[in-house]
Design a protein around this motif. Structure first.
Motif, PDB file in Angstrom:
ATOM      1  N   MET A  71       0.819  -1.211   0.000  1.00 42.21           N
ATOM      2  CA  MET A  71       0.000   0.000   0.000  1.00 42.21           C
ATOM      3  C   MET A  71       0.858   1.269   0.000  1.00 42.21           C
ATOM      4  SD  MET A  71      -2.896  -1.443  -0.144  1.00 42.21           S
ATOM      5  CE  MET A  71      -4.042  -0.127   0.081  1.00 42.21           C
ATOM      6  N   GLY A  72       2.043   1.192   0.591  1.00 45.14           N
ATOM      7  CA  GLY A  72       2.911   2.365   0.627  1.00 45.14           C
ATOM      8  C   GLY A  72       3.963   2.244   1.711  1.00 45.14           C
ATOM      9  N   ARG A  73       4.790   3.309   1.854  1.00 39.13           N
ATOM     10  CA  ARG A  73       5.840   3.307   2.879  1.00 39.13           C
ATOM     11  C   ARG A  73       5.922   4.693   3.487  1.00 39.13           C
ATOM     12  NH1 ARG A  73      10.316   1.354  -0.803  1.00 39.13           N
ATOM     13  NH2 ARG A  73       8.862   1.479  -2.470  1.00 39.13           N
ATOM     14  N   PHE A  74       6.495   4.736   4.698  1.00 42.52           N
ATOM     15  CA  PHE A  74       6.654   6.004   5.410  1.00 42.52           C
ATOM     16  C   PHE A  74       8.007   5.973   6.106  1.00 42.52           C
ATOM     17  CE2 PHE A  74       6.144   8.489   9.348  1.00 42.52           C
ATOM     18  CZ  PHE A  74       5.892   9.723   8.786  1.00 42.52           C
ATOM     19  N   THR A  75       8.801   7.024   5.910  1.00 41.57           N
ATOM     20  CA  THR A  75      10.111   7.096   6.540  1.00 41.57           C
ATOM     21  C   THR A  75      10.095   8.238   7.547  1.00 41.57           C
ATOM     22  OG1 THR A  75      11.126   6.326   4.502  1.00 41.57           O
ATOM     23  CG2 THR A  75      12.579   7.326   6.130  1.00 41.57           C
ATOM     24  N   ASP A  76      10.456   7.911   8.801  1.00 40.28           N
ATOM     25  CA  ASP A  76      10.503   8.916   9.871  1.00 40.28           C
ATOM     26  C   ASP A  76      11.797   8.702  10.644  1.00 40.28           C
ATOM     27  OD1 ASP A  76       9.646  10.988  11.534  1.00 40.28           O
ATOM     28  OD2 ASP A  76       8.695   9.577  12.933  1.00 40.28           O
ATOM     29  N   GLU A  77      12.645   9.718  10.686  1.00 40.46           N
ATOM     30  CA  GLU A  77      13.937   9.695  11.378  1.00 40.46           C
ATOM     31  C   GLU A  77      14.797   8.507  10.933  1.00 40.46           C
ATOM     32  OE1 GLU A  77      13.257   9.875  15.579  1.00 40.46           O
ATOM     33  OE2 GLU A  77      12.107  11.709  15.427  1.00 40.46           O
ATOM     34  N   GLY A  78      14.794   8.244   9.649  1.00 42.47           N
ATOM     35  CA  GLY A  78      15.634   7.187   9.098  1.00 42.47           C
ATOM     36  C   GLY A  78      15.048   5.794   9.204  1.00 42.47           C
ATOM     37  N   LYS A  79      13.915   5.617   9.848  1.00 42.33           N
ATOM     38  CA  LYS A  79      13.279   4.297   9.962  1.00 42.33           C
ATOM     39  C   LYS A  79      12.086   4.259   8.997  1.00 42.33           C
ATOM     40  CE  LYS A  79      14.547   3.654  14.759  1.00 42.33           C
ATOM     41  NZ  LYS A  79      14.052   3.435  16.115  1.00 42.33           N
ATOM     42  N   THR A  80      12.054   3.206   8.193  1.00 42.22           N
ATOM     43  CA  THR A  80      10.989   3.069   7.195  1.00 42.22           C
ATOM     44  C   THR A  80       9.991   2.011   7.650  1.00 42.22           C
ATOM     45  OG1 THR A  80      12.574   3.616   5.458  1.00 42.22           O
ATOM     46  CG2 THR A  80      10.502   2.633   4.768  1.00 42.22           C
ATOM     47  N   ALA A  81       8.729   2.376   7.563  1.00 43.59           N
ATOM     48  CA  ALA A  81       7.631   1.439   7.855  1.00 43.59           C
ATOM     49  C   ALA A  81       6.896   1.183   6.544  1.00 43.59           C
ATOM     50  CB  ALA A  81       6.693   2.030   8.889  1.00 43.59           C
ATOM     51  N   TYR A  82       6.488  -0.042   6.350  1.00 51.82           N
ATOM     52  CA  TYR A  82       5.811  -0.445   5.110  1.00 51.82           C
ATOM     53  C   TYR A  82       4.358  -0.791   5.433  1.00 51.82           C
ATOM     54  CZ  TYR A  82      10.558  -0.602   3.428  1.00 51.82           C
ATOM     55  OH  TYR A  82      11.840  -0.253   3.107  1.00 51.82           O
TER      56      TYR A  82
END
Length: 189
Positions: A128-139
């Motif tokens: 569905m997508g990805r999100f990167t916050d402070e160098g950590k990526t969540a899928y």
């Protein structure tokens, strides 16, 4: 005027029927049944015939088998498959794509149950997508209609582990067979 003519015709018809003479002058009586001691014969209907002399009031009838000579055995019914389903929904409309897809899914499930699995099943995930916050990526994945957030090294559900992500591919491990599978997700934005 029209109602008067119709009423007069109805009255004339009733009077003609009431005073009309019998065709043969005799009265037709009820049918009489006779019994036979031989093999059962097919049931015949009683037919009234004119009497031999005009003074007789009883009519002659054809013999009818008695009720005790009739075959009353119960016979087994034919299988329902041979008869067809009389109450099945009938339609001239073509099958809808949804119905066709459901039939195909049922056929696939039957084939999977019939043959033992030779390898891991196809990946049940949809990216569905990805999100990167402070160098950590969540899928963000969708599994069986539910949205799931996954990170590398975490279990996604009871059967899969998100092993690693490199470029536009996600590598999963199918835990029951310890086999790797790859999901292509597209370019990173």
């Amino acid at each position: 005027m029209r109602k008067i003519v119709i009423g007069a015709a109805a009255v004339a018809t009733l009077l003609a029927a009431w005073f009309a003479p019998d065709q043969d002058g005799g009265v037709v009586g009820p049918a009489a049944a006779t019994t036979r001691e031989t093999t059962p014969a097919p049931v015949a209907t009683a037919i009234a015939t004119p009497p031999a002399d005009a003074t007789s009031t009883a009519a002659a009838t054809t013999p009818v088998p008695a009720a005790d000579n009739v075959d009353l055995q119960i016979h087994p019914r034919v299988a329902d498959d041979e008869m067809g389903n009389v109450f099945a929904k009938q339609s001239w409309a073509p099958e809808t794509p949804k119905k066709i897809m459901m039939d195909q899914a049922q056929a696939q499930q039957a084939a999977q149950q019939a043959s033992p699995p030779s390898g891991p099943p196809t990946l049940p995930f949809q990216f569905m997508g990805r999100f990167t916050d402070e160098g950590k990526t969540a899928y963000f994945l969708q599994v069986d209609g539910q949205n799931v957030v996954a990170r590398p090294g975490e279990k996604v559900n009871d059967s899969y582990l998100l092993d690693s992500v490199s470029g536009n591919t996600m590598n999963f491990v199918y835990l029951p067979l310890n086999q790797k599978q790859t999901l292509v997700v597209g370019d990173a934005n």
